[in-house]
Design an enzyme around this catalytic site. Structure first.
Site, PDB file in Angstrom:
ATOM      1  CB  ALA A  11      -0.921  -0.002   1.233  1.00  0.00           C
ATOM      2  NE  ARG A  96      19.311   5.126   0.622  1.00  0.00           N
ATOM      3  CZ  ARG A  96      20.242   5.748  -0.109  1.00  0.00           C
ATOM      4  NH1 ARG A  96      21.509   5.715   0.261  1.00  0.00           N
ATOM      5  NH2 ARG A  96      19.917   6.397  -1.196  1.00  0.00           N
ATOM      6  CG  ASN A 103      12.812   0.093   8.185  1.00  0.00           C
ATOM      7  OD1 ASN A 103      11.712   0.171   8.715  1.00  0.00           O
ATOM      8  ND2 ASN A 103      13.264   0.994   7.358  1.00  0.00           N
ATOM      9  CD  GLN A 110       8.712  -8.731   5.708  1.00  0.00           C
ATOM     10  OE1 GLN A 110       9.572  -8.460   4.880  1.00  0.00           O
ATOM     11  NE2 GLN A 110       7.652  -7.964   5.905  1.00  0.00           N
ATOM     12  CG  ASN A 129      16.827   2.176   1.896  1.00  0.00           C
ATOM     13  OD1 ASN A 129      17.665   1.478   1.348  1.00  0.00           O
ATOM     14  ND2 ASN A 129      16.213   3.186   1.312  1.00  0.00           N
ATOM     15  CG  ASP A 157      22.162   3.019  -5.823  1.00  0.00           C
ATOM     16  OD1 ASP A 157      21.806   4.087  -5.311  1.00  0.00           O
ATOM     17  OD2 ASP A 157      21.902   1.903  -5.310  1.00  0.00           O
ATOM     18  CG  HIS A 185      20.651   1.610  -1.763  1.00  0.00           C
ATOM     19  ND1 HIS A 185      20.689   2.368  -2.909  1.00  0.00           N
ATOM     20  CD2 HIS A 185      19.534   2.002  -1.102  1.00  0.00           C
ATOM     21  CE1 HIS A 185      19.632   3.171  -2.943  1.00  0.00           C
ATOM     22  NE2 HIS A 185      18.916   2.969  -1.854  1.00  0.00           N
TER      23      HIS A 185
HETATM   24  N1  LIG Z   1      16.841   0.264  -2.467  1.00  0.00           N
HETATM   25  C1  LIG Z   1      16.398   1.364  -3.046  1.00  0.00           C
HETATM   26  O1  LIG Z   1      16.980   1.799  -4.071  1.00  0.00           O
HETATM   27  C2  LIG Z   1      15.208   2.133  -2.520  1.00  0.00           C
HETATM   28  C3  LIG Z   1      14.670   3.173  -3.267  1.00  0.00           C
HETATM   29  C4  LIG Z   1      13.571   3.866  -2.771  1.00  0.00           C
HETATM   30  C5  LIG Z   1      13.024   3.538  -1.546  1.00  0.00           C
HETATM   31  N2  LIG Z   1      13.568   2.532  -0.836  1.00  0.00           N
HETATM   32  C6  LIG Z   1      12.996   2.118   0.455  1.00  0.00           C
HETATM   33  O2  LIG Z   1      11.804   1.373   0.213  1.00  0.00           O
HETATM   34  C7  LIG Z   1      10.996   1.383   1.391  1.00  0.00           C
HETATM   35  C8  LIG Z   1       9.550   1.686   1.049  1.00  0.00           C
HETATM   36  O3  LIG Z   1       9.439   2.970   0.535  1.00  0.00           O
HETATM   37  P1  LIG Z   1       7.999   3.643   0.221  1.00  0.00           P
HETATM   38  O4  LIG Z   1       8.300   4.991  -0.295  1.00  0.00           O
HETATM   39  O5  LIG Z   1       7.148   2.725  -0.557  1.00  0.00           O
HETATM   40  O6  LIG Z   1       7.435   3.777   1.700  1.00  0.00           O
HETATM   41  P2  LIG Z   1       5.900   4.016   2.165  1.00  0.00           P
HETATM   42  O7  LIG Z   1       5.962   4.507   3.561  1.00  0.00           O
HETATM   43  O8  LIG Z   1       5.159   4.775   1.137  1.00  0.00           O
HETATM   44  O9  LIG Z   1       5.336   2.527   2.157  1.00  0.00           O
HETATM   45  C9  LIG Z   1       5.807   1.558   3.004  1.00  0.00           C
HETATM   46  C10 LIG Z   1       4.666   0.572   3.203  1.00  0.00           C
HETATM   47  O10 LIG Z   1       5.206  -0.533   3.929  1.00  0.00           O
HETATM   48  C11 LIG Z   1       4.199  -0.926   4.836  1.00  0.00           C
HETATM   49  N3  LIG Z   1       4.849  -1.727   5.883  1.00  0.00           N
HETATM   50  C12 LIG Z   1       5.523  -1.293   6.976  1.00  0.00           C
HETATM   51  N4  LIG Z   1       5.922  -2.339   7.714  1.00  0.00           N
HETATM   52  C13 LIG Z   1       5.526  -3.456   7.072  1.00  0.00           C
HETATM   53  C14 LIG Z   1       5.632  -4.829   7.345  1.00  0.00           C
HETATM   54  N5  LIG Z   1       6.246  -5.272   8.455  1.00  0.00           N
HETATM   55  N6  LIG Z   1       5.097  -5.709   6.478  1.00  0.00           N
HETATM   56  C15 LIG Z   1       4.471  -5.282   5.361  1.00  0.00           C
HETATM   57  N7  LIG Z   1       4.316  -3.969   5.052  1.00  0.00           N
HETATM   58  C16 LIG Z   1       4.839  -3.073   5.895  1.00  0.00           C
HETATM   59  C17 LIG Z   1       3.569   0.344   5.322  1.00  0.00           C
HETATM   60  O11 LIG Z   1       2.280   0.123   5.878  1.00  0.00           O
HETATM   61  C18 LIG Z   1       3.504   1.147   4.017  1.00  0.00           C
HETATM   62  O12 LIG Z   1       2.303   0.926   3.316  1.00  0.00           O
HETATM   63  C19 LIG Z   1      11.656   2.392   2.323  1.00  0.00           C
HETATM   64  O13 LIG Z   1      12.490   1.692   3.231  1.00  0.00           O
HETATM   65  C20 LIG Z   1      12.519   3.209   1.385  1.00  0.00           C
HETATM   66  O14 LIG Z   1      13.599   3.833   2.055  1.00  0.00           O
HETATM   67  C21 LIG Z   1      14.636   1.815  -1.293  1.00  0.00           C
HETATM   68  O1  LIG Z   2      17.388   7.526  -0.286  1.00  0.00           O
HETATM   69  C1  LIG Z   2      16.432   6.974   0.242  1.00  0.00           C
HETATM   70  O2  LIG Z   2      16.220   6.975   1.456  1.00  0.00           O
HETATM   71  C2  LIG Z   2      15.446   6.270  -0.670  1.00  0.00           C
HETATM   72  C3  LIG Z   2      16.131   5.382  -1.621  1.00  0.00           C
HETATM   73  O3  LIG Z   2      17.033   4.520  -1.011  1.00  0.00           O
HETATM   74  C4  LIG Z   2      16.779   6.117  -2.770  1.00  0.00           C
HETATM   75  O4  LIG Z   2      17.956   5.861  -3.044  1.00  0.00           O
HETATM   76  O5  LIG Z   2      16.098   6.933  -3.417  1.00  0.00           O
END
Ligand SMILES: NC(=O)c1ccc[n+]([C@@H]2O[C@H](COP(=O)([O-])OP(=O)(O)OC[C@H]3O[C@@H](n4cnc5c(N)ncnc54)[C@H](O)[C@@H]3O)[C@@H](O)[C@H]2O)c1
Ligand SMILES: O=C(O)C[C@H](O)C(=O)O
Length: 325
Positions: A11, A96, A103, A110, A129, A157, A185
């Protein structure tokens, strides 16, 4: 055969950008029907139901069904692909690593549920993250799943680096080959152009060292923070796009003429301690990632790789200290 794709955090903002692309066939290809299993926390279930209604309203021919869960054991039942997106994103001013404790607690249970319930061929991508260390936590809780099935996303990246180099050299992105993201990352990641080519020419000969050190590397490494500053929210559509690219290439193979980047379990290559989930130059063949071997690493690159890998060691030790692994 139908592929079960579990998406956690369904969601959230990445979930909203990701699910429609999975259902349309962009994750696995145009011949693979998918069944979506959406995993949320109880407060997220209603919004996930809304997204599921919209997915139905698209009438995607490949989408065979959608189920929504708030329990990891059910969410990962029979999963062939598990996209671990659900986690708290960082806010302005946070690194992060600040999310480790918040987190980290999500990824152990999981991992256990994946171990107990996922399909034998499960492939896992951690997006939430700090992605590398979250993948490590999940992997450590899934002793029956081959370790190499746990990966973390550095494809965003990689794509950012491709675009920056294309912009600088005026070449189309498709002409850039063999870029690498090394390490974590995080802001310590090392985007390496020393083996890259642009239209067949060595990339390092087309740009100067000042641009590389003062512009390219920090722009790529800090792009996530720049997006948070500009949007007031972390990257979502580009993150979903990178997740699609990562899994698509993992399952279908990378092209012959270029490698890509993914954070995978280290086998000790390039001096990265065995077992860490670190980004490498990788190819995918026969459904498995392989680290590209034999690249010469000069002193400049060695220092940058070591810095990022050292941060991964510190994150691993921190989550050990917190009892998360
Ligand atoms: N690796 C990457 O390149 C990268 C890039 C962008 C974002 N991210 C990361 O991705 C993650 C999600 O980002 P977003 O913008 O979608 O966040 P968001 O807050 O919009 O959505 C996160 C969702 O996860 C749900 N959630 C929380 N805990 C949970 C659990 N235990 N089980 C299932 N669902 C759960 C929340 O209810 C929410 O709906 C963040 O950690 C963000 O930093 C990583
Ligand atoms: O930077 C963040 O916290 C979100 C994500 O990992 C990104 O690289 O955009």
């Amino acid at each position: 055969m139908t592929t079960n794709v579990t998406v956690t955090g369904a969601a959230g903002q990445i979930g909203y950008a990701l699910l429609f692309r999975i259902a349309s066939g962009q994750l696995l290809g145009p011949d693979t029907p998918v069944r979506l299993r959406l995993l949320e926390i109880p407060q997220g279930v209603k919004a996930a139901e809304g997204t599921a209604m919209e997915l139905e309203d698209c009438a995607f021919p490949l989408l065979e069904g959608i189920d929504i869960f708030d329990n990891p054991e059910q969410g990962f039942e029979g999963a062939n692909v598990a996209l671990l997106v659900g986690a708290r994103p960082r806010a302005k001013g946070m690194e992060r690593g600040d999310l480790l404790e918040a987190n980290g607690g999500i990824f152990g249970p999981q991992g256990e549920a994946i171990n107990a319930r996922a399909a034998d061929d499960v492939r896992v991508l951690a997006v939430g993250n700090p992605a590398n260390t979250n993948a490590l936590i999940a992997q450590q809780h899934a002793p029956d799943v081959p370790a190499e099935r746990f990966t973390a996303m550095t494809r965003l990246d990689h794509n950012r680096a491709l675009s920056q180099l294309a912009g600088k050299t005026g070449a189309p992105v498709s002409e850039i080959k063999n870029l690498t993201i090394w390490g974590n990352h995080s802001a310590t990641q090392y985007p390496d152009i020393f083996h890259a080519t642009v239209s067949g020419e060595p990339a390092a000969g087309l740009v100067d060292q000042n641009w590389l050190e003062d512009d390219f590397i920090p722009t790529v490494a800090k792009r996530g923070a720049a997006i948070i500053d500009a949007r007031g929210a972390s990257s979502a559509a580009s993150a979903a796009n990178a997740a699609i690219d990562h899994v698509h290439d993992w399952v279908n193979g990378t092209s012959e003429d270029s490698w890509t980047s993914a954070a995978i379990v280290s086998d000790g290559s390039y001096g990265v301690p065995e077992g860490l989930i670190s980004s490498f130059p990788v190819c995918s063949k026969g459904g498995s990632w392989e680290i590209v071997q034999g690249l010469e690493i000069d002193e400049f690159s060695r220092g940058k790789i070591d810095t990022s890998v050292h941060e991964l060691v510190e994150e691993r030790d921190a989550v050990k200290g917190l009892g998360l692994i």
